[in-house]
Design a protein around this motif. Structure first.
Motif, PDB file in Angstrom:
ATOM      1  N   SER A  75      -3.741   5.462  -6.383  1.00 45.72           N
ATOM      2  CA  SER A  75      -3.203   4.335  -5.632  1.00 45.72           C
ATOM      3  C   SER A  75      -3.235   3.067  -6.480  1.00 45.72           C
ATOM      4  CB  SER A  75      -4.032   4.124  -4.363  1.00 45.72           C
ATOM      5  OG  SER A  75      -3.719   2.889  -3.776  1.00 45.72           O
ATOM      6  N   ARG A 116      -5.362   0.362  -4.687  1.00 46.34           N
ATOM      7  CA  ARG A 116      -6.808   0.532  -4.871  1.00 46.34           C
ATOM      8  C   ARG A 116      -7.244   0.106  -6.266  1.00 46.34           C
ATOM      9  NH1 ARG A 116      -9.592   5.320  -1.665  1.00 46.34           N
ATOM     10  NH2 ARG A 116      -8.477   5.067   0.295  1.00 46.34           N
ATOM     11  N   TYR A 117      -6.440   0.452  -7.267  1.00 49.51           N
ATOM     12  CA  TYR A 117      -6.751   0.051  -8.637  1.00 49.51           C
ATOM     13  C   TYR A 117      -6.811  -1.469  -8.729  1.00 49.51           C
ATOM     14  CZ  TYR A 117      -6.397  -0.485 -13.687  1.00 49.51           C
ATOM     15  OH  TYR A 117      -6.620  -0.839 -14.988  1.00 49.51           O
ATOM     16  N   CYS A 118      -5.825  -2.138  -8.156  1.00 49.02           N
ATOM     17  CA  CYS A 118      -5.777  -3.599  -8.208  1.00 49.02           C
ATOM     18  C   CYS A 118      -6.945  -4.218  -7.443  1.00 49.02           C
ATOM     19  CB  CYS A 118      -4.444  -4.110  -7.670  1.00 49.02           C
ATOM     20  SG  CYS A 118      -3.051  -3.712  -8.745  1.00 49.02           S
ATOM     21  N   LEU A 119      -7.268  -3.665  -6.281  1.00 48.89           N
ATOM     22  CA  LEU A 119      -8.398  -4.190  -5.505  1.00 48.89           C
ATOM     23  C   LEU A 119      -9.708  -4.064  -6.281  1.00 48.89           C
ATOM     24  CD1 LEU A 119      -7.433  -2.792  -1.995  1.00 48.89           C
ATOM     25  CD2 LEU A 119      -7.764  -5.208  -2.558  1.00 48.89           C
ATOM     26  N   ALA A 120      -9.844  -2.988  -7.054  1.00 51.34           N
ATOM     27  CA  ALA A 120     -11.080  -2.752  -7.794  1.00 51.34           C
ATOM     28  C   ALA A 120     -11.179  -3.562  -9.083  1.00 51.34           C
ATOM     29  CB  ALA A 120     -11.215  -1.261  -8.123  1.00 51.34           C
ATOM     30  N   HIS A 121     -10.043  -3.893  -9.716  1.00 54.33           N
ATOM     31  CA  HIS A 121     -10.089  -4.485 -11.048  1.00 54.33           C
ATOM     32  C   HIS A 121      -9.532  -5.897 -11.177  1.00 54.33           C
ATOM     33  CE1 HIS A 121     -10.253  -0.085 -11.765  1.00 54.33           C
ATOM     34  NE2 HIS A 121     -11.149  -0.449 -12.657  1.00 54.33           N
ATOM     35  N   THR A 157       0.823  -1.206   0.000  1.00 53.14           N
ATOM     36  CA  THR A 157       0.000   0.000   0.000  1.00 53.14           C
ATOM     37  C   THR A 157       0.856   1.254   0.000  1.00 53.14           C
ATOM     38  OG1 THR A 157      -0.186  -0.045   2.405  1.00 53.14           O
ATOM     39  CG2 THR A 157      -1.948  -1.101   1.140  1.00 53.14           C
TER      40      THR A 157
END
Length: 168
Positions: free
Chosen positions: A109, A112-117, A96
Motif C-alpha cells: 500500500s 501505508r508507506y507514506c504514513l510510515a515514512h 487509499t
C-alpha cells in the motif's frame, strides 16, 4: 484530487499532483543510466499523457482555484511521493484506493508507506462510496450476472431484448 485541492485552498498553498512511473521490468530502460532508450522515452511520455488525462478528468478545462503543478517522477510510488515533500510543513494527500485481496498480496500500500515514512502530515483519503458500487457493476458484467436495478427510479432502465427482433 478534489480533497487535495480543497486542502490546498484552505492552506493557501500550491497543489502538486505527482504521478510515479517505472519502465517495464527487465526492459532496457529499467536500469538507471545516462543513456535514454526509446522504451524509456515512451514510458515517460505515456506517464506525462496519463497525468494530463487525470488532471483533465479531475478539473476539466476550468481552473482548480489554486496554483497547480503536475509532476511525473520516475520511481516507485511511495518513494516518488516522499521525494517531492519539501519540508515538515507540507501536507501529503494520498488516496487509499480499493485494496482487493489479490492486490494486497502483490503490491504494498502506497498510503501505508507514506504514513510510515513521510516527514510531514499525511492525509489518507478513502475512495468514494460509489467506487464499491461501480466495482460491483463491473464484476456483474464480467461474470454476465443480471444487475440489481431495484434501487433505481422507474423508467431509468431500458428493457434489454434477449431475442433478435426489430424495434417497433
Amino acid at each position: 484530487m478534489h480533497r487535495a485541492r480543497d486542502e490546498a485552498r484552505a492552506r493557501d498553498a500550491e497543489l502538486w499532483v505527482v504521478l510515479a512511473w517505472q519502465p517495464p521490468l527487465d526492459g532496457p530502460g529499467a536500469r538507471r543510466g545516462s543513456g535514454g532508450t526509446p522504451l524509456l522515452a515512451a514510458s515517460r511520455d505515456a506517464a506525462v499523457a496519463r497525468l494530463r488525462d487525470v488532471l483533465g478528468s479531475a478539473f476539466g478545462t476550468g481552473a482548480p482555484g489554486v496554483t497547480l503543478a503536475g509532476l511525473a517522477v520516475r520511481g516507485t510510488p511511495g518513494a516518488a511521493l516522499l521525494e517531492t515533500v519539501r519540508d515538515a510543513g507540507d501536507l501529503l494527500v494520498v488516496g487509499t484506493g480499493t485494496r482487493r485481496p489479490l492486490l494486497r498480496a502483490l503490491r504494498p500500500s502506497v498510503a501505508r508507506y507514506c504514513l510510515a515514512h513521510a516527514p510531514c502530515p499525511v492525509l489518507a483519503v478513502p475512495p468514494s462510496p460509489l467506487q464499491a458500487d461501480l466495482y460491483a457493476v463491473r464484476r456483474s458484467i464480467a461474470w454476465r450476472r443480471p444487475l440489481d436495478t431495484a434501487g433505481l427510479p422507474p423508467g431509468s432502465v431500458s428493457p434489454h431484448r434477449r431475442s433478435g427482433g426489430t424495434a417497433a
